[in-house]
Motif scaffolding. Structure first.
Motif, mmCIF file in Angstrom:
data_model
loop_
_atom_site.group_PDB
_atom_site.id
_atom_site.type_symbol
_atom_site.label_atom_id
_atom_site.label_comp_id
_atom_site.label_asym_id
_atom_site.label_seq_id
_atom_site.Cartn_x
_atom_site.Cartn_y
_atom_site.Cartn_z
ATOM 1 N N SER A 130 0.826 -1.211 0.000
ATOM 2 C CA SER A 130 0.000 0.000 0.000
ATOM 3 C C SER A 130 0.854 1.253 0.000
ATOM 4 N N ALA A 131 2.047 1.160 0.668
ATOM 5 C CA ALA A 131 2.952 2.315 0.661
ATOM 6 C C ALA A 131 3.462 2.586 -0.747
ATOM 7 N N SER A 132 3.875 1.528 -1.452
ATOM 8 C CA SER A 132 4.321 1.710 -2.838
ATOM 9 C C SER A 132 3.168 2.172 -3.723
ATOM 10 N N ALA A 133 1.990 1.595 -3.443
ATOM 11 C CA ALA A 133 0.829 2.029 -4.217
ATOM 12 C C ALA A 133 0.483 3.477 -3.925
ATOM 13 N N SER A 134 0.672 3.897 -2.673
ATOM 14 C CA SER A 134 0.402 5.290 -2.332
ATOM 15 C C SER A 134 1.382 6.219 -3.019
ATOM 16 N N GLU A 135 2.652 5.782 -3.161
ATOM 17 C CA GLU A 135 3.624 6.608 -3.884
ATOM 18 C C GLU A 135 3.203 6.748 -5.343
ATOM 19 N N GLN A 136 2.787 5.639 -5.947
ATOM 20 C CA GLN A 136 2.316 5.700 -7.326
ATOM 21 C C GLN A 136 1.061 6.587 -7.433
ATOM 22 N N ALA A 137 0.194 6.463 -6.408
ATOM 23 C CA ALA A 137 -1.015 7.287 -6.424
ATOM 24 C C ALA A 137 -0.670 8.767 -6.299
ATOM 25 N N GLN A 138 0.328 9.056 -5.459
ATOM 26 C CA GLN A 138 0.748 10.445 -5.327
ATOM 27 C C GLN A 138 1.338 10.970 -6.637
ATOM 28 N N GLU A 139 2.131 10.123 -7.305
ATOM 29 C CA GLU A 139 2.686 10.527 -8.590
ATOM 30 C C GLU A 139 1.575 10.753 -9.618
ATOM 31 N N GLU A 140 0.606 9.836 -9.609
ATOM 32 C CA GLU A 140 -0.525 10.000 -10.527
ATOM 33 C C GLU A 140 -1.332 11.252 -10.195
ATOM 34 N N LEU A 141 -1.477 11.513 -8.891
ATOM 35 C CA LEU A 141 -2.184 12.712 -8.475
ATOM 36 C C LEU A 141 -1.437 13.969 -8.905
ATOM 37 N N ARG A 142 -0.111 13.930 -8.785
ATOM 38 C CA ARG A 142 0.683 15.087 -9.219
ATOM 39 C C ARG A 142 0.523 15.319 -10.718
ATOM 40 N N ARG A 143 0.507 14.234 -11.506
ATOM 41 C CA ARG A 143 0.304 14.374 -12.949
ATOM 42 C C ARG A 143 -1.086 14.915 -13.264
ATOM 43 N N GLU A 144 -2.067 14.427 -12.534
ATOM 44 C CA GLU A 144 -3.424 14.931 -12.756
ATOM 45 C C GLU A 144 -3.526 16.413 -12.428
ATOM 46 N N ARG A 145 -2.833 16.830 -11.369
ATOM 47 C CA ARG A 145 -2.852 18.256 -11.021
ATOM 48 C C ARG A 145 -2.202 19.097 -12.114
ATOM 49 N N GLU A 146 -1.054 18.611 -12.636
ATOM 50 C CA GLU A 146 -0.402 19.336 -13.727
ATOM 51 C C GLU A 146 -1.320 19.406 -14.949
#
Length: 219
Positions: free
Chosen positions: A82-98
């Motif tokens: 879940s921690a690795s998935a959360s990192e990926q989710a954060q990266e995906e969230l950052r891309r979505e924000r951009e």
């Protein structure tokens, strides 16, 4: 909660329905009270289990510890995932924000362009409305002018007719004129449709006169 109820009936006559009851509630001792003095120094005897039962309890305890250890390991592994998935989710969230920021910039550009087009359209619409209002005003003024001309014509004709009106000043003259120029509106018809004007007209007049009268009447 257990209760002990003692019921006592008096020796009163049966016709009286009076009964006396006394109730005593049996309950446990509240927790805030201290231990009884009679039990304060009492040491309970430790129960000794048989060897077979003791070995069975030990086996169950070891199995329990093994199960708990495996569950903890599984939960740790899931937490890492879940921690690795959360990192990926954060990266995906950052891309979505951009991407959202880029979309907002493009949307703002579209809004500016649409605002310019809207301003041009509103200017044209305002000009068209002004022209329509001006045309309506001119048309109204023209209709008003024509109406005033008609009114003026009616007034002028009525003024011209007023010269022949009978007024208190010339009523005597009008009466004498009417008496001197008597007009007979009576007429008669024969079977041929010939018109004989006048109340006293005789039908034995010349045929030429009758024809002339018919022609003049038809004309």
């Amino acid at each position: 909660m257990n209760a002990i109820v003692n019921v006592c009936r008096s020796a009163a006559p049966r016709n009286l329905s009076v009964q006396y009851e006394s109730i005593r509630m049996a309950r446990r001792k509240p927790r805030h009270l201290p231990m009884a003095k009679s039990k304060m120094f009492r040491v309970p005897e430790r129960k000794r289990l048989p060897e077979e039962e003791n070995s069975e309890l030990l086996r169950l305890h070891n199995n329990y510890k093994t199960y708990v250890k495996s569950i903890r390991a599984f939960l740790k592994q899931e937490l890492e995932k879940s921690a690795s998935a959360s990192e990926q989710a954060q990266e995906e969230l950052r891309r979505e924000r951009e991407q959202h920021v880029l979309c907002m910039k493009e949307n703002d550009a579209w809004n500016v362009e649409v605002a310019k087009l809207r301003a041009v359209r509103l200017a044209k619409q305002e000009l068209a409305e002004k022209e329509a209002i001006l045309d309506a005003i001119i048309k109204h003024e023209q209709q008003e002018k024509e109406y005033l001309e008609k009114v003026e014509d009616i007034v002028s004709k009525e003024k011209e007719r007023s010269k022949h009106y009978i007024t208190p000043e010339n009523i005597d003259e009008a009466i004498e004129k009417a008496l001197d120029n008597e007009v007979d509106y009576n007429f008669s018809l024969d079977v041929d449709g010939t018109v004989y004007h006048g109340r006293m007209t005789k039908p034995d007049i010349a045929r030429e006169t009758r024809e002339k009268m018919v022609v003049s009447n038809r004309s």
